[in-house]
Every structure is written in structure tokens, then in C-alpha cells.
Motif scaffolding. Sequence first.
Motif, short mmCIF file in Angstrom:
data_model
loop_
_atom_site.label_atom_id
_atom_site.label_comp_id
_atom_site.label_asym_id
_atom_site.label_seq_id
_atom_site.Cartn_x
_atom_site.Cartn_y
_atom_site.Cartn_z
N LYS A 258 0.85 -1.19 0.00
CA LYS A 258 0.00 0.00 0.00
C LYS A 258 0.89 1.24 0.00
CE LYS A 258 -4.25 -1.58 2.27
NZ LYS A 258 -5.16 -1.39 3.42
N ASP B 68 -4.25 10.15 -2.35
CA ASP B 68 -4.83 9.09 -3.18
C ASP B 68 -4.15 7.78 -2.79
OD1 ASP B 68 -6.01 7.55 -5.07
OD2 ASP B 68 -5.09 8.53 -6.80
N ALA C 283 -1.12 -1.28 -8.61
CA ALA C 283 -1.77 -0.08 -9.15
C ALA C 283 -0.78 0.71 -10.01
CB ALA C 283 -2.31 0.79 -8.03
N LYS D 208 -3.12 3.93 -2.95
CA LYS D 208 -2.92 2.92 -3.99
C LYS D 208 -2.54 1.59 -3.34
CE LYS D 208 -3.03 5.95 -7.51
NZ LYS D 208 -4.05 5.92 -8.56
N GLU D 209 -2.91 0.50 -4.01
CA GLU D 209 -2.54 -0.83 -3.55
C GLU D 209 -1.60 -1.49 -4.54
OE1 GLU D 209 -6.01 -3.08 -2.62
OE2 GLU D 209 -6.61 -1.75 -0.99
N VAL E 298 1.03 3.98 -11.03
CA VAL E 298 1.41 5.26 -10.43
C VAL E 298 2.16 6.07 -11.48
CG1 VAL E 298 1.40 4.62 -8.00
CG2 VAL E 298 3.38 4.06 -9.40
#
Length: 619
Positions: free
Chosen positions: A162, A177, A183, A179-180, A185
Motif C-alpha cells: 500500500k 490518493d 496499481a 494505492k494498492e 502510479v
Amino acid sequence: MLKFFAPAIFSFVVMILGLGLDHFFPQDWFKGYLRFGWYLAAYIPVGFPVLKEAFKSILKGDLFSEFFLMGIATLGAFAIGEYPEGVAVMLFYSIGEVFQGMAVKRAKTNIKTLLDQRPDQVTVLEGNTTKTIKAGKAKIGDIIQLRPGEKLGLDGELLSEKASFNTAALTGESRPDSKEKGAVVLAGMVNLNTVSQVKVTTAYTDSKLSRILELVQNATAQKAPTELFIRKFAKIYTPIVVYLAIGICLLPYLFVQDYEFSDWLYRALVFLVISCPCGLVISIPLGYFGGIGAASKNGILFKGSNFLDSLAEIKEVVMDKTGTMTEGVFNVQEVRLQPDFKDKKILDLVNALESKSTHPIASAIKDYVGEIDSGIVLEEVEEIAGHGLKASVEGKELLVGNFKLMDKFSIPYSLNTTGIIYTLVAIAYEGKFAGYLTIADSIKADAQQTVDRLKSMNIGITMLSGDKSNVVSFVADKLSIPNSFGDLLPEEKVEKVREIKAQKGTVAFVGDGVNDAPVVAISDVGVAMGGLGSDATIETADVVIQDDRPSKIPMAISIGKKTKQIVWQNIGFAFGIKVLVLILGALGLATMWAAVFADVGVALLAILNAIRIQKMKFN
């Protein structure tokens, strides 16, 4: 900043002292060559650069430039002994030029600061050690270590479980925001909390931020129709006023009994100074540049000032559903397989094939099925636009897509999909219908706000989608969108948009997928969702919304309308004042000081009005 104003300050001080000498000392002391030399010293710092530009313009064949007008008017003023007024014209013109330069620099700095957030260096992991290298030298596949507070230099995939990012550089939104793992970026995002690892997926020069920065830097090259008209108008208008000035100076000799050459020359010079179009030529491009800057600050990128004008005239917004008005984040709701296919093998095959697609549905299937079976070998993989995917597995045909794909390959099935409001993914293997999955998407939080605001602006709304008509109608009804059409292939979307254009007039299309690129291209203004949006759609679009929020659509239209309003305010104001003082000047009722206000004063006020848009809020 002082160095930019130094010539104007020097000229101003010398001119004021000269006016003092004119007033307080006898004329027989401060006259002749001494007075001429004094005012010439005030004139040269501000006048020489203008005369130099006039000479350059003449060499290029552009005789009737604004510099030529200023030059002959001020030199003429010196010729008839009106030295202070000749200096004043150049002085205030140079001040106007400095303010214009500052305003443009500020707009450029705002855009560059917001967008060019890429760090020069990145920290790359090599085994158990880290190495700092130039961001441009990082390769696809490198692992970047990102400490809290650091900006990401390249696009990539998050490897940490994460991470939380500030995306203000890309979207204009400063809220975190989250993100996991896995994801996407993007370059320009700022890591907030913990040390994170990112695998580079795109070369430095090909990152979304790099392309966006290039788009914004090139935006001013695309001139708006109003701007182009004014520039063409100035080329016709300037020689006309020069000939009129000559007429004002010489023609009265034929009609006026007590004709004085110096009086009529002075009137002609006043006329020339007033008629200079620099206020328009300066303030109109600056108005459009300010609009582009204001939009960029809010995460909206216009590829040219002409699209600000176009968006201001939009009558109908046509939008895609998935990824535009819905999140584009799908979840598998249920799996219905035929009796012959009730095993995990078919889902593993579907998962393997969908992994070849960038569509959000692929992520939903992977989340449901799990990791992709590396033992599955797919051959002859083909994406069929508007239908789905086709491949060969050990010589057996595998089809995954919508039911149009089943029809296209003559796969028999007995299923009534009328009452199903979820997205359906049909499966066929070895020429047999294997079953289907239902996948649901959620409506974006600001979708309803977007529809309500567009309606309040008297702009029509239509939703087009390749998804099932039932699903499209369900979303449209929920958002109170009056017109919606589903089950459309890319070419059918194009035809629909052409029909809407014929009925409604100017149309903007908003989309995000590869399939949307053709319809984005044929609309009057193509708008792409820049976060989830495909590269093809972003490249084709005229406007890019960075954070995928549909509420930015009415905001972009508002910025376009406000920019156009400010531009026309400047045009009306400049022409109104100029016409009034031109008439007074021709009649001998306006002095050179009035001419200075009509030219440079109007230009300054227009510049201040143009940069006002950069401080406005459009939420």
C-alpha cells in the motif's frame, strides 16, 4: 525585476525633471539644443528598442508594424518640438511591454510548476543496495525506491502492498490518493507516508507527465479564431491608419484657409499613436494563455487556445459510460457456466486471455480468479474492436467478450439477457458456448453533480456505450441523462455523434478507451479522461482531464466561456476608447497625452483584465 524597469525608471525621472525645468525656468534658458538633448536622453532608453524592432520588421517586409507606428509618431513629435509627449508615448509603451512580459512569464511559470514535477534523479534498487541515477537514464523494469516526500520520476507499477500519494501536480487535487499493490502510479505523484517501491513501466520521455507537459507547451501554437482574426485585422488596419494620418496632415491644405502644417502634423501624430493596435495584439493572446493556465491549475489540459473558443460554444456533451461516468473499477458478481464447463480450467483460460487486454474488466477477472496460470500458452491473440478477444489454446479456439462476439463467430447460445443490468462477459471454447460472468461497475461520486451542472448551463447530454443497452439505460436513468444508447460498436458511436452534430450543432465527446479514439477525433471538441484513459484517446483528444473526474467537464466549459468573455471585453473596450479618441484627435480636441492613454493605458488595462482569469475559482 528592477533591471526590467530600469530603462523606464531612468526615462521617467529625466522626463519629470525636464517638465520641471520647462515649468519653473525661463524658456530662453531651457530651450534649443539643451532642451532637445535633455529629452533625447530620456527618449533613447525606451525608444531605441522600439525603433530597433521597427527596423527589423521593415527588413522582413512588414512595414506597417506597431513598432513602425510608435516610431514615426514619436519621431514626428520630436520634429515639431513636442519632446515630453514623444518620450511619454515610448515610456508608457515600454512599461506596458514589461507588464506583458511579467504576465506571460507568470502564466508559463504557473503551468510549468504545476506540470513539470519530475525530479532530476531517482533512487534505483540493485539487489540490496541503492543507487542514485538521473531519471532519464532509468530503464523499463528498474525498481525505484521512493521515500516519503519524494516525487516519482517515471510512470510505473506499485510493488509495495500500500502507498498514499499526493497527485496535485497531475490533477489539481491535493487530497491523498491511496494505492494498492499492482496499481498504476504516474510521474509527478508525491509519496506521502512510507518508503515505497515502484517498477518502471514507461521510459522517461514517454511518461504521461512528459507528454502532458509537451502538450501544454505546444498549446499556444494553436491559435483561437478570434486571435487569428485580430492578427489578420491588424495587418490590414495598420496601413489604412497610416494613410489616413497622412491625409489628416496634408489634405486640409486644400480646404482650410489658415492651414498650419505643424498643427495638422500634430493631429496626424496623435491619430497614429491612438491607432496603434498593440493593446489588442498583446492582450488577446494573453487572455487565451491565461485560460490555458487556469485550466492546467485545475487538472484540465487544453491542447490549444482554439479549443477554449470551441468549448465555449458547445451545445451537446456526448459521453461514454465506463471510466467516464462510472469508476471503471469492476467486480465479478456471479459466474454462470454450462454443465460441460464447470471446472476451474475455463476460468484460468479466460483470466490468461483477459490479461492481454487493458480494459478494467481484465482486472476484475484477475481479482476473482487469482494469479494467471503461467502454463497456459496463448497463440494468435487478437482484440476485435467492440467485441472482445480471440485466441488459440493448443489449437482450440477461445473467445471472451460480449454476446456480439458470439454472434460474429456463430456460437449458438440460449440466454435471455434482457433483465440483466450488469455487464456480461460471454465465453466460448472449442466452438461451444461455455457460459458467462456478470460484472458490476459503480457510478462516480461526482457524476450526478456533472449532469446537474451541464443542465443548468443549458447543455444537452447524451450517453453512448458499447456496453449492454440495459446497463447503459440503468446508469442514464439513475443520473437523469435524457438520451442514452448501448450496444454500440466504435463505428456506430461515430455515426451517432454525426447524427447528434447534425441535430444539435457543436458537440463535445468525452471518453477514455481505445475504442473512443475515432469518435473523439470527429467531434468538435474531444475530451479524454487522462488517468485511466488510453494513450490513443489522450493523443487524439483536444482536452485532457487529468483526474478522470467528470465534474471537470462543466468546469472546462466554464473556463472556455470566461476566457472568451474576457477576450471580447478587451476587444470592445480597446476599440471603443480608440474610436472615441481617434475622432477627437482628428478634430484637434485630443492631445498626445490622450493618445498615450488610448494606446498604452488601454493595453495595460486589457493585460490586467486578461490575467484576472488565473485567479478565478471555477469549482
